[in-house]
Design a protein around this motif. Structure first.
Motif, PDB file in Angstrom:
ATOM      1  N   GLY A  78       0.817  -1.209   0.000  1.00 11.44           N
ATOM      2  CA  GLY A  78       0.000   0.000   0.000  1.00 11.44           C
ATOM      3  C   GLY A  78       0.853   1.263   0.000  1.00 11.44           C
ATOM      4  N   VAL A  79       1.896   1.293   0.808  1.00  4.22           N
ATOM      5  CA  VAL A  79       2.783   2.461   0.858  1.00  4.22           C
ATOM      6  C   VAL A  79       3.499   2.650  -0.466  1.00  4.22           C
ATOM      7  CG1 VAL A  79       4.878   3.369   1.948  1.00  4.22           C
ATOM      8  CG2 VAL A  79       3.062   2.409   3.365  1.00  4.22           C
ATOM      9  N   VAL A  80       3.996   1.571  -1.048  1.00  2.00           N
ATOM     10  CA  VAL A  80       4.693   1.671  -2.333  1.00  2.00           C
ATOM     11  C   VAL A  80       3.741   2.156  -3.421  1.00  2.00           C
ATOM     12  CG1 VAL A  80       5.821   0.312  -4.143  1.00  2.00           C
ATOM     13  CG2 VAL A  80       6.475  -0.009  -1.758  1.00  2.00           C
ATOM     14  N   LEU A  81       2.538   1.602  -3.478  1.00  2.00           N
ATOM     15  CA  LEU A  81       1.573   2.047  -4.490  1.00  2.00           C
ATOM     16  C   LEU A  81       1.177   3.506  -4.284  1.00  2.00           C
ATOM     17  CD1 LEU A  81      -0.756  -1.056  -4.858  1.00  2.00           C
ATOM     18  CD2 LEU A  81       0.871  -0.165  -6.521  1.00  2.00           C
ATOM     19  N   TYR A  82       1.021   3.940  -3.054  1.00  2.00           N
ATOM     20  CA  TYR A  82       0.692   5.335  -2.768  1.00  2.00           C
ATOM     21  C   TYR A  82       1.797   6.263  -3.295  1.00  2.00           C
ATOM     22  CZ  TYR A  82      -0.320   9.597  -0.174  1.00  2.00           C
ATOM     23  OH  TYR A  82      -0.572  10.890   0.159  1.00  2.00           O
ATOM     24  N   ILE A  83       3.029   5.908  -3.034  1.00  2.00           N
ATOM     25  CA  ILE A  83       4.155   6.730  -3.509  1.00  2.00           C
ATOM     26  C   ILE A  83       4.192   6.763  -5.027  1.00  2.00           C
ATOM     27  CG2 ILE A  83       6.681   6.825  -3.596  1.00  2.00           C
ATOM     28  CD1 ILE A  83       6.656   5.790  -0.680  1.00  2.00           C
ATOM     29  N   VAL A  84       3.995   5.617  -5.684  1.00  2.00           N
ATOM     30  CA  VAL A  84       4.022   5.569  -7.148  1.00  2.00           C
ATOM     31  C   VAL A  84       2.906   6.429  -7.735  1.00  2.00           C
ATOM     32  CG1 VAL A  84       3.640   4.042  -9.133  1.00  2.00           C
ATOM     33  CG2 VAL A  84       5.194   3.352  -7.308  1.00  2.00           C
ATOM     34  N   PHE A  85       1.695   6.320  -7.201  1.00  2.00           N
ATOM     35  CA  PHE A  85       0.582   7.116  -7.734  1.00  2.00           C
ATOM     36  C   PHE A  85       0.775   8.611  -7.481  1.00  2.00           C
ATOM     37  CE2 PHE A  85      -2.103   3.124  -7.435  1.00  2.00           C
ATOM     38  CZ  PHE A  85      -2.117   2.931  -8.811  1.00  2.00           C
ATOM     39  N   LYS A  86       1.357   8.985  -6.362  1.00  2.00           N
ATOM     40  CA  LYS A  86       1.633  10.393  -6.095  1.00  2.00           C
ATOM     41  C   LYS A  86       2.681  10.929  -7.075  1.00  2.00           C
ATOM     42  CE  LYS A  86      -0.987  12.021  -3.011  1.00  2.00           C
ATOM     43  NZ  LYS A  86      -1.877  13.124  -3.342  1.00  2.00           N
ATOM     44  N   ILE A  87       3.690  10.133  -7.383  1.00  2.00           N
ATOM     45  CA  ILE A  87       4.707  10.556  -8.360  1.00  2.00           C
ATOM     46  C   ILE A  87       4.074  10.738  -9.729  1.00  2.00           C
ATOM     47  CG2 ILE A  87       6.772   9.788  -9.605  1.00  2.00           C
ATOM     48  CD1 ILE A  87       7.741   8.583  -6.945  1.00  2.00           C
ATOM     49  N   VAL A  88       3.231   9.805 -10.144  1.00  2.26           N
ATOM     50  CA  VAL A  88       2.552   9.921 -11.442  1.00  2.26           C
ATOM     51  C   VAL A  88       1.661  11.158 -11.457  1.00  2.26           C
ATOM     52  CG1 VAL A  88       0.804   8.834 -12.915  1.00  2.26           C
ATOM     53  CG2 VAL A  88       2.662   7.468 -11.965  1.00  2.26           C
ATOM     54  N   GLU A  89       0.947  11.428 -10.371  1.00  2.00           N
ATOM     55  CA  GLU A  89       0.084  12.597 -10.301  1.00  2.00           C
ATOM     56  C   GLU A  89       0.905  13.888 -10.392  1.00  2.00           C
ATOM     57  OE1 GLU A  89      -3.115  14.632  -7.202  1.00  2.00           O
ATOM     58  OE2 GLU A  89      -2.150  12.723  -6.704  1.00  2.00           O
ATOM     59  N   LEU A  90       2.040  13.927  -9.713  1.00  2.00           N
ATOM     60  CA  LEU A  90       2.890  15.125  -9.779  1.00  2.00           C
ATOM     61  C   LEU A  90       3.460  15.343 -11.176  1.00  2.00           C
ATOM     62  CD1 LEU A  90       4.796  14.869  -6.382  1.00  2.00           C
ATOM     63  CD2 LEU A  90       3.043  16.520  -7.015  1.00  2.00           C
TER      64      LEU A  90
END
Length: 107
Positions: A78-90
């Motif tokens: 969950g933490v890894v996916l959250y970080i990946v999605f935040k990077i994609v959003e940025l």
């Protein structure tokens, strides 16, 4: 374990004699049990002599899967996916701002 057999039979030719290896499977089991107990005692003594910081260390179990493993790996995933999605959003937000800035400059 040995014992003296007192059976006697004239028709079968059995006479009293010493028998060897009586209850051999039981004595082998007992010896294996003693070896296991000795190994367990050695492991326990090593654990008791370990430094304090290692005594409360919780390691993953040898069982195939249990609830603790699912929770641990679920939180990590969950933490890894959250970080990946935040990077994609940025990255998408940055790209959108750059396009808007380029469009404003061209006007």
């Amino acid at each position: 374990m040995n014992y003296y057999s007192i059976n006697k039979s004239f028709t079968d030719g059995i006479v009293p004699h010493m028998k060897l290896g009586y209850h051999q499977p039981i004595t082998d089991y007992y010896e294996d049990l003693m070896k296991f107990d000795k190994g367990l005692s050695i492991t326990r003594e090593k654990f008791l002599q370990a430094p304090v910081q290692y005594k409360d260390l919780v390691l993953l179990t040898d069982e195939p899967w249990n609830l603790r493993d699912f929770l641990f790996y679920g939180v990590v995933l969950g933490v890894v996916l959250y970080i990946v999605f935040k990077i994609v959003e940025l990255v998408n937000d940055r790209r959108t701002r750059a396009e808007e800035y380029a469009r404003l400059e061209s006007q």
